[in-house]
Enzyme design. Structure first.
Site, PDB file in Angstrom:
ATOM      1  N   CYS A   1       2.281  -1.297   1.229  1.00 57.01           N
ATOM      2  CA  CYS A   1       2.964  -0.449   0.258  1.00 57.01           C
ATOM      3  C   CYS A   1       3.415   0.861   0.907  1.00 57.01           C
ATOM      4  O   CYS A   1       4.282   0.839   1.769  1.00 57.01           O
ATOM      5  CB  CYS A   1       2.057  -0.232  -0.955  1.00 57.01           C
TER       6      CYS A   1
ATOM      7  N   HIS B   1      -0.271  -5.845  -2.347  1.00 55.81           N
ATOM      8  CA  HIS B   1      -1.565  -5.273  -1.945  1.00 55.81           C
ATOM      9  C   HIS B   1      -2.632  -6.344  -1.734  1.00 55.81           C
ATOM     10  O   HIS B   1      -3.341  -6.695  -2.688  1.00 55.81           O
ATOM     11  CB  HIS B   1      -2.061  -4.323  -3.044  1.00 55.81           C
TER      12      HIS B   1
ATOM     13  N   GLU C   1      -5.446  -6.009  -0.388  1.00 57.68           N
ATOM     14  CA  GLU C   1      -6.781  -5.426  -0.591  1.00 57.68           C
ATOM     15  C   GLU C   1      -7.173  -5.402  -2.068  1.00 57.68           C
ATOM     16  O   GLU C   1      -8.324  -5.187  -2.403  1.00 57.68           O
ATOM     17  CB  GLU C   1      -6.848  -4.025   0.026  1.00 57.68           C
TER      18      GLU C   1
END
Lengths: 227, 84
Positions: free
Chosen positions: A86, A194, A196
């Site tokens: 991002c 994302h 994560e």
């Protein structure tokens, strides 16, 4: 394997990234402030999402000149894995580690939702754990994720298999449905979704975990097994 | 001192989503003569006079930080002002 999570003023996905590495992946990880001038002790570098320097001027434009970025560029040249997610991807673009630039989303709206991606290239240190063409679900959260590059650059990305992830249903207007690309050497990955935030079924998807596991496996093959 | 006005716009070849939205809004207000809208940024720099190449300095600032030359163009105007 030891990871650095680079923290800029305005980063806000640094804690998610730290959690993914420490608790879900089970590897060593440290927060590193943007004025750090040495990253030699790390094996992998993670640039998290957020709004570094308030996104002033352009996303990533100011972060790109922080002290630590010279070290990130050095680590990339040494062949260490560098992942930008991002805002981290935007910083990699601004720094020239990856080609292209980001525009405002086509809809002009901030988009925050899980999206489906296709693994376009599973022959990288980041994606070896996925199947070629595998479909995975990873959340996006951005206002400026509309990837752009000129046609010549796009042809080069295609020829070198640098397009790693594509959206199956393009949410932001990105050229060629691009969600993530690697550099020519294959050790720098930038992606808007994302991973994560998708490391446990409790979060709605664990599809991102394989990305981090792939990095570790590749590192072990090159460092532990050969030594 | 110099007052430098820098205008940054998206390149002609790059679609400007904000400009397109504003064009649509103008059309819905019946400003049908509007053919295109491009949105950009305006920066005003104040520079002290000195023994340096002003144009080269401005160009360097624009290309290093103020614009992203992958998607943006810039132009600038220089005005000499007396310090107050």
């Amino acid at each position: 394997m030891k990871f650095a999570v680079i923290v800029f003023p305005g980063s806000n996905c640094d804690i998610d990234m730290y959690h993914a590495i420490k608790d879900e992946l089970g590897e060593e990880v440290e927060y590193v402030w943007h004025d750090e001038t040495n990253l030699d002790r790390f094996d992998g570098i993670l640039l998290p999402g957020g709004f570094s320097y308030g996104d002033y001027l352009r996303s990533g434009a100011i972060a790109r000149f922080s002290n630590v970025m010279a070290e990130v560029i050095k680590a990339a040249k040494e062949g260490k894995p560098v992942l930008g997610v991002c805002n981290g991807f935007q910083i990699l673009l601004e720094s020239g580690l990856l080609p292209g630039a980001m525009r405002r989303n086509e809809s002009l709206k901030f988009i925050c939702k899980p999206v489906e991606l296709v693994v376009e290239n599973n022959d990288t240190m980041f994606t070896a754990g996925y199947g070629q063409g595998e479909r995975i679900v990873i959340p996006v959260a951005h206002g400026e994720g509309n990837y752009y590059c000129d046609e010549e650059t796009l042809e080069r990305l295609k020829e070198n298999n640098q397009i790693v992830f594509r959206y199956t249903n393009n949410p932001n207007g990105s050229i060629a449905d691009i969600a993530g690309i690697v550099n020519e050497k294959g050790n720098v990955l930038g992606m808007m979704p994302h991973p994560e935030r998708a490391v446990d079924e409790l979060l709605g998807s664990a599809d991102g975990l394989k990305l981090f596991q792939s990095i570790v496996r590749s590192w072990r093959e090159n460092h532990v097994l050969s030594s | 001192m110099y007052k430098v006005k820098v205008y940054v716009t998206l390149k002609e070849s790059v679609l400007d989503p904000q400009g397109s939205a504003v064009k649509g809004a103008l059309h819905s207000l019946k400003f049908n003569e509007v053919e295109d809208v491009r949105i950009g940024k305006f920066l005003e720099l104040t520079l002290e006079k000195g023994n340096y190449d002003l144009d080269a300095k401005i160009k360097e600032m624009c290309e290093k930080l103020l614009t992203n030359t992958v998607i943006e163009d810039y132009r600038y105007e220089v005005e000499e002002v007396v310090a107050q």
